[in-house]
Design a protein around this motif. Sequence first.
Motif, PDB file in Angstrom:
ATOM      1  N   LEU A 114      32.963 -28.789  48.974  1.00  0.00           N
ATOM      2  CA  LEU A 114      32.597 -28.483  50.350  1.00  0.00           C
ATOM      3  C   LEU A 114      31.656 -29.564  50.847  1.00  0.00           C
ATOM      4  O   LEU A 114      30.885 -30.117  50.051  1.00  0.00           O
ATOM      5  N   ARG A 115      31.714 -29.881  52.133  1.00  0.00           N
ATOM      6  CA  ARG A 115      30.767 -30.825  52.700  1.00  0.00           C
ATOM      7  C   ARG A 115      30.045 -30.171  53.869  1.00  0.00           C
ATOM      8  O   ARG A 115      30.689 -29.734  54.832  1.00  0.00           O
ATOM      9  N   LEU A 116      28.733 -30.139  53.778  1.00  0.00           N
ATOM     10  CA  LEU A 116      27.914 -29.639  54.872  1.00  0.00           C
ATOM     11  C   LEU A 116      27.438 -30.813  55.723  1.00  0.00           C
ATOM     12  O   LEU A 116      27.194 -31.906  55.198  1.00  0.00           O
ATOM     13  N   SER A 117      27.298 -30.564  57.002  1.00  0.00           N
ATOM     14  CA  SER A 117      26.788 -31.579  57.922  1.00  0.00           C
ATOM     15  C   SER A 117      25.595 -31.022  58.679  1.00  0.00           C
ATOM     16  O   SER A 117      25.511 -29.821  58.928  1.00  0.00           O
ATOM     17  N   CYS A 118      24.701 -31.920  59.043  1.00  0.00           N
ATOM     18  CA  CYS A 118      23.541 -31.529  59.839  1.00  0.00           C
ATOM     19  C   CYS A 118      23.264 -32.643  60.832  1.00  0.00           C
ATOM     20  O   CYS A 118      23.109 -33.798  60.443  1.00  0.00           O
ATOM     21  N   ALA A 119      23.197 -32.278  62.091  1.00  0.00           N
ATOM     22  CA  ALA A 119      22.921 -33.250  63.134  1.00  0.00           C
ATOM     23  C   ALA A 119      21.613 -32.888  63.826  1.00  0.00           C
ATOM     24  O   ALA A 119      21.418 -31.750  64.250  1.00  0.00           O
ATOM     25  N   ALA A 120      20.743 -33.877  63.907  1.00  0.00           N
ATOM     26  CA  ALA A 120      19.459 -33.687  64.583  1.00  0.00           C
ATOM     27  C   ALA A 120      19.525 -34.292  65.977  1.00  0.00           C
ATOM     28  O   ALA A 120      20.111 -35.356  66.177  1.00  0.00           O
ATOM     29  N   SER A 121      18.917 -33.614  66.930  1.00  0.00           N
ATOM     30  CA  SER A 121      18.881 -34.124  68.296  1.00  0.00           C
ATOM     31  C   SER A 121      17.541 -33.790  68.920  1.00  0.00           C
ATOM     32  O   SER A 121      16.787 -32.978  68.399  1.00  0.00           O
ATOM     33  N   GLY A 122      17.280 -34.436  70.047  1.00  0.00           N
ATOM     34  CA  GLY A 122      16.017 -34.204  70.727  1.00  0.00           C
ATOM     35  C   GLY A 122      15.227 -35.490  70.817  1.00  0.00           C
ATOM     36  O   GLY A 122      15.704 -36.571  70.479  1.00  0.00           O
ATOM     37  N   HIS A 123      14.001 -35.348  71.257  1.00  0.00           N
ATOM     38  CA  HIS A 123      13.139 -36.512  71.383  1.00  0.00           C
ATOM     39  C   HIS A 123      12.562 -36.830  70.008  1.00  0.00           C
ATOM     40  O   HIS A 123      11.597 -36.206  69.577  1.00  0.00           O
ATOM     41  N   ILE A 124      13.160 -37.767  69.310  1.00  0.00           N
ATOM     42  CA  ILE A 124      12.759 -38.111  67.948  1.00  0.00           C
ATOM     43  C   ILE A 124      12.291 -39.553  67.900  1.00  0.00           C
ATOM     44  O   ILE A 124      13.057 -40.467  68.199  1.00  0.00           O
ATOM     45  N   LEU A 125      11.038 -39.717  67.526  1.00  0.00           N
ATOM     46  CA  LEU A 125      10.510 -41.073  67.403  1.00  0.00           C
ATOM     47  C   LEU A 125      10.929 -41.701  66.075  1.00  0.00           C
ATOM     48  O   LEU A 125      11.380 -42.837  66.027  1.00  0.00           O
ATOM     49  N   ARG A 126      10.788 -40.906  65.025  1.00  0.00           N
ATOM     50  CA  ARG A 126      11.174 -41.408  63.697  1.00  0.00           C
ATOM     51  C   ARG A 126      11.426 -40.226  62.768  1.00  0.00           C
ATOM     52  O   ARG A 126      10.653 -39.281  62.742  1.00  0.00           O
ATOM     53  N   ILE A 127      12.519 -40.312  62.008  1.00  0.00           N
ATOM     54  CA  ILE A 127      12.804 -39.333  60.967  1.00  0.00           C
ATOM     55  C   ILE A 127      12.347 -39.920  59.642  1.00  0.00           C
ATOM     56  O   ILE A 127      12.835 -40.963  59.218  1.00  0.00           O
ATOM     57  N   ASN A 128      11.391 -39.273  59.012  1.00  0.00           N
ATOM     58  CA  ASN A 128      10.889 -39.749  57.723  1.00  0.00           C
ATOM     59  C   ASN A 128      11.801 -39.334  56.578  1.00  0.00           C
ATOM     60  O   ASN A 128      11.984 -40.077  55.615  1.00  0.00           O
ATOM     61  N   ALA A 129      12.339 -38.132  56.662  1.00  0.00           N
ATOM     62  CA  ALA A 129      13.213 -37.629  55.604  1.00  0.00           C
ATOM     63  C   ALA A 129      13.998 -36.436  56.128  1.00  0.00           C
ATOM     64  O   ALA A 129      13.589 -35.767  57.068  1.00  0.00           O
ATOM     65  N   GLU A 160      23.589 -27.178  61.714  1.00  0.00           N
ATOM     66  CA  GLU A 160      24.350 -27.311  60.462  1.00  0.00           C
ATOM     67  C   GLU A 160      25.768 -26.814  60.687  1.00  0.00           C
ATOM     68  O   GLU A 160      26.008 -25.943  61.525  1.00  0.00           O
ATOM     69  N   SER A 161      26.679 -27.341  59.883  1.00  0.00           N
ATOM     70  CA  SER A 161      28.054 -26.863  59.908  1.00  0.00           C
ATOM     71  C   SER A 161      28.683 -27.110  58.551  1.00  0.00           C
ATOM     72  O   SER A 161      28.179 -27.915  57.756  1.00  0.00           O
ATOM     73  N   GLY A 162      29.800 -26.406  58.306  1.00  0.00           N
ATOM     74  CA  GLY A 162      30.566 -26.638  57.088  1.00  0.00           C
ATOM     75  C   GLY A 162      30.534 -25.511  56.084  1.00  0.00           C
ATOM     76  O   GLY A 162      31.264 -25.551  55.087  1.00  0.00           O
ATOM     77  N   GLY A 163      29.695 -24.540  56.278  1.00  0.00           N
ATOM     78  CA  GLY A 163      29.621 -23.445  55.324  1.00  0.00           C
ATOM     79  C   GLY A 163      30.817 -22.524  55.433  1.00  0.00           C
ATOM     80  O   GLY A 163      31.185 -22.090  56.519  1.00  0.00           O
ATOM     81  N   VAL A 164      31.451 -22.237  54.293  1.00  0.00           N
ATOM     82  CA  VAL A 164      32.612 -21.353  54.261  1.00  0.00           C
ATOM     83  C   VAL A 164      32.655 -20.644  52.918  1.00  0.00           C
ATOM     84  O   VAL A 164      31.790 -20.847  52.068  1.00  0.00           O
ATOM     85  N   LEU A 165      33.696 -19.838  52.731  1.00  0.00           N
ATOM     86  CA  LEU A 165      33.969 -19.208  51.446  1.00  0.00           C
ATOM     87  C   LEU A 165      34.878 -20.145  50.655  1.00  0.00           C
ATOM     88  O   LEU A 165      35.902 -20.598  51.169  1.00  0.00           O
ATOM     89  N   GLN A 194      26.141 -20.403  55.929  1.00  0.00           N
ATOM     90  CA  GLN A 194      26.419 -19.621  54.724  1.00  0.00           C
ATOM     91  C   GLN A 194      27.474 -20.299  53.853  1.00  0.00           C
ATOM     92  O   GLN A 194      28.563 -20.644  54.325  1.00  0.00           O
ATOM     93  N   VAL A 195      27.130 -20.470  52.600  1.00  0.00           N
ATOM     94  CA  VAL A 195      28.088 -20.956  51.600  1.00  0.00           C
ATOM     95  C   VAL A 195      28.285 -19.845  50.578  1.00  0.00           C
ATOM     96  O   VAL A 195      27.316 -19.363  49.983  1.00  0.00           O
ATOM     97  N   THR A 196      29.525 -19.441  50.399  1.00  0.00           N
ATOM     98  CA  THR A 196      29.838 -18.391  49.434  1.00  0.00           C
ATOM     99  C   THR A 196      30.861 -18.928  48.443  1.00  0.00           C
ATOM    100  O   THR A 196      31.918 -19.415  48.849  1.00  0.00           O
ATOM    101  N   VAL A 197      30.525 -18.864  47.169  1.00  0.00           N
ATOM    102  CA  VAL A 197      31.411 -19.345  46.122  1.00  0.00           C
ATOM    103  C   VAL A 197      31.890 -18.140  45.321  1.00  0.00           C
ATOM    104  O   VAL A 197      31.096 -17.439  44.690  1.00  0.00           O
ATOM    105  N   SER A 198      33.191 -17.912  45.335  1.00  0.00           N
ATOM    106  CA  SER A 198      33.760 -16.774  44.612  1.00  0.00           C
ATOM    107  C   SER A 198      34.168 -17.195  43.207  1.00  0.00           C
ATOM    108  O   SER A 198      34.603 -18.319  42.982  1.00  0.00           O
ATOM    109  N   LEU A 210      31.674 -26.448  42.665  1.00  0.00           N
ATOM    110  CA  LEU A 210      30.805 -25.356  43.093  1.00  0.00           C
ATOM    111  C   LEU A 210      30.865 -24.176  42.136  1.00  0.00           C
ATOM    112  O   LEU A 210      31.919 -23.878  41.541  1.00  0.00           O
ATOM    113  N   LYS A 211      29.729 -23.524  41.994  1.00  0.00           N
ATOM    114  CA  LYS A 211      29.599 -22.384  41.097  1.00  0.00           C
ATOM    115  C   LYS A 211      29.142 -21.161  41.906  1.00  0.00           C
ATOM    116  O   LYS A 211      28.502 -21.317  42.959  1.00  0.00           O
ATOM    117  N   PRO A 212      29.424 -19.969  41.411  1.00  0.00           N
ATOM    118  CA  PRO A 212      28.987 -18.772  42.139  1.00  0.00           C
ATOM    119  C   PRO A 212      27.474 -18.765  42.412  1.00  0.00           C
ATOM    120  O   PRO A 212      27.043 -18.265  43.455  1.00  0.00           O
TER     121      PRO A 212
END
Length: 122
Positions: free
Chosen positions: A18-33, A6-11, A117-121, A86-88
């Motif tokens: 804010l936009r979070l990203s998630c990248a999956a890697s490895g031996h993956i036959l199928r991602i259901n969700a 994951e990446s993108g978490g900030v204050l 970590q996502v922190t909303v002040s 975003l809200k606290p």
Amino acid sequence: QVHLVESGGVLVQAGGSLRLSCAASGHILRINAMHWYRQAPGKQRELVAGITSGGSTTYTDSVKGRFTISRDNAKNTVVYLQMNNLKPEDTAVYYCNCYAKIFAWQSAQDYWGQGTQVTVSS
């Protein structure tokens, strides 16, 4: 094995985006969700949003209309969480989850990222 990063978490200030990203890697036959969960201090981990291989999405009530989950069309192994207004109370560690099948003879299983970590002040 499936590895999620994951990446993108900030204050950020309340009302911000804010936009979070998630990248999956490895031996993956199928991602259901793929899903985004979050866990605030002293609270249980909760489902925030999810997207199936068919593109169906789901959101917890508190983020409907503010958050959008999507996939990279070119890379089905990348998922995003666009968070607006975003809200606290959105402050939490956000975890990426992948429900995937890695072997034809094995049932799909859950895999988790380390969290961001996502922190909303206020």
